[in-house]
Design an enzyme around this catalytic site. Structure first.
Site, PDB file in Angstrom:
ATOM      1  N   GLY A   1       0.817  -1.222   0.000  1.00  0.00           N
ATOM      2  CA  GLY A   1       0.000   0.000   0.000  1.00  0.00           C
ATOM      3  C   GLY A   1       0.848   1.268   0.000  1.00  0.00           C
ATOM      4  N   SER A   2       0.536   2.212  -0.860  1.00  0.00           N
ATOM      5  CA  SER A   2       1.385   3.398  -0.992  1.00  0.00           C
ATOM      6  C   SER A   2       0.611   4.539  -1.635  1.00  0.00           C
ATOM      7  CB  SER A   2       2.640   3.062  -1.809  1.00  0.00           C
ATOM      8  OG  SER A   2       2.262   2.524  -3.068  1.00  0.00           O
ATOM      9  N   ARG A   3       1.345   5.523  -2.161  1.00  0.00           N
ATOM     10  CA  ARG A   3       0.732   6.737  -2.695  1.00  0.00           C
ATOM     11  C   ARG A   3       1.635   7.302  -3.788  1.00  0.00           C
ATOM     12  NH1 ARG A   3      -2.585  10.396   0.963  1.00  0.00           N
ATOM     13  NH2 ARG A   3      -2.789  12.408  -0.065  1.00  0.00           N
TER      14      ARG A   3
END
Length: 250
Positions: free
Chosen positions: A192-194
């Site tokens: 999970g990241s951005r």
């Protein structure tokens, strides 16, 4: 976004060639638990075998790297990653007014990142930081990240790979001085990241909060900047002709 533009975007995304290939790192991470799972099965440790095989399949899914159809429209700025648009806001960058678009990548999204436009990486800066949950707004500033300044025919734009609570490694396959084409693979962030894109205020933003986007194929904005000269137009045509290179892994 007009109905015609939305229809065109939908057609591009539906036409994606999903040859579910995988980033080579996926083999390094996924094969060991798969082998251990097989060993546990032969030893009749069925619960352990099931857990390890499930973990291996999750890893293989996470590192998948599907092909994408890259838009050829002049001035199109594509999403650097798959996910959901969580921020569209006015923001200055080095004293220049502009807009920032942030996209949250959940663990089930494709995590290979792509260049939003054609140009030269004028600067790439690694910034160590925290590992806040990527959904939090502060993550865009405080988390570990790679910051790319991309010099294009329209001017300079900025995009980021941002680590999250689980993803604690941002990986770039490019360096300052490298030339990239729109939609080309540039790296990945684990789990999970951005990702974020900053554009000058004269860019036309085409996405809205909550919209789901796909890296390399979804158009975030249209930015042509100053009118191109004949030589620039020729260069742009040559770059568009090389868009097929985006299907090759770095």
């Amino acid at each position: 976004m007009t109905l015609r533009a939305r229809g065109g975007q939908a057609a591009r995304e539906n036409a994606e060639a999903y040859s579910e290939s995988m980033v080579k790192e996926g083999y390094y991470v996924g094969v060991p638990p798969l082998v251990l799972g097989g060993a546990c099965f032969f030893l009749h440790w069925y619960i352990a075998a099931a857990v390890l095989v499930f973990l291996a399949l999750f890893v293989f899914s996470f590192f998948r790297d599907p092909e994408r159809v890259i838009p050829a429209e002049p001035g199109a700025v594509v999403s650097p990653g798959d996910g959901r648009v969580v921020v569209v806001t006015d923001e200055e960058n080095a004293g220049r007014p502009g807009k920032r678009i942030s996209i949250f990548l959940a663990v089930w999204n494709v995590h290979v990142n792509r260049s939003p436009a054609t140009g030269t990486i004028a600067k790439m800066e690694y910034r160590p930081g925290k590992f806040l949950a990527a959904m939090r707004e502060r993550a865009s500033v405080e988390n570990e990240q790679n910051v790319f300044t991309l010099s294009t025919e329209a001017g300079e734009m900025v995009f980021k790979q941002i680590a999250g609570l689980i993803a604690r490694r941002v990986v770039s396959w490019k360096k300052a001085g490298d030339k990239v084409v729109r939609g080309e693979r540039i790296g990945l962030v684990r789990f999970g990241s951005r990702v974020g894109v900053w554009l000058p205020r004269d860019a036309e933003i085409l996405v809205k909060l909550g919209q789901n986007v796909k890296g390399g194929s979804s158009v975030l904005a249209r930015w042509t900047g100053k009118p191109a000269s004949k030589s620039a137009e020729t260069s742009s045509a040559e770059a568009d002709a090389n868009l097929t290179a985006t299907g090759k892994r770095s």
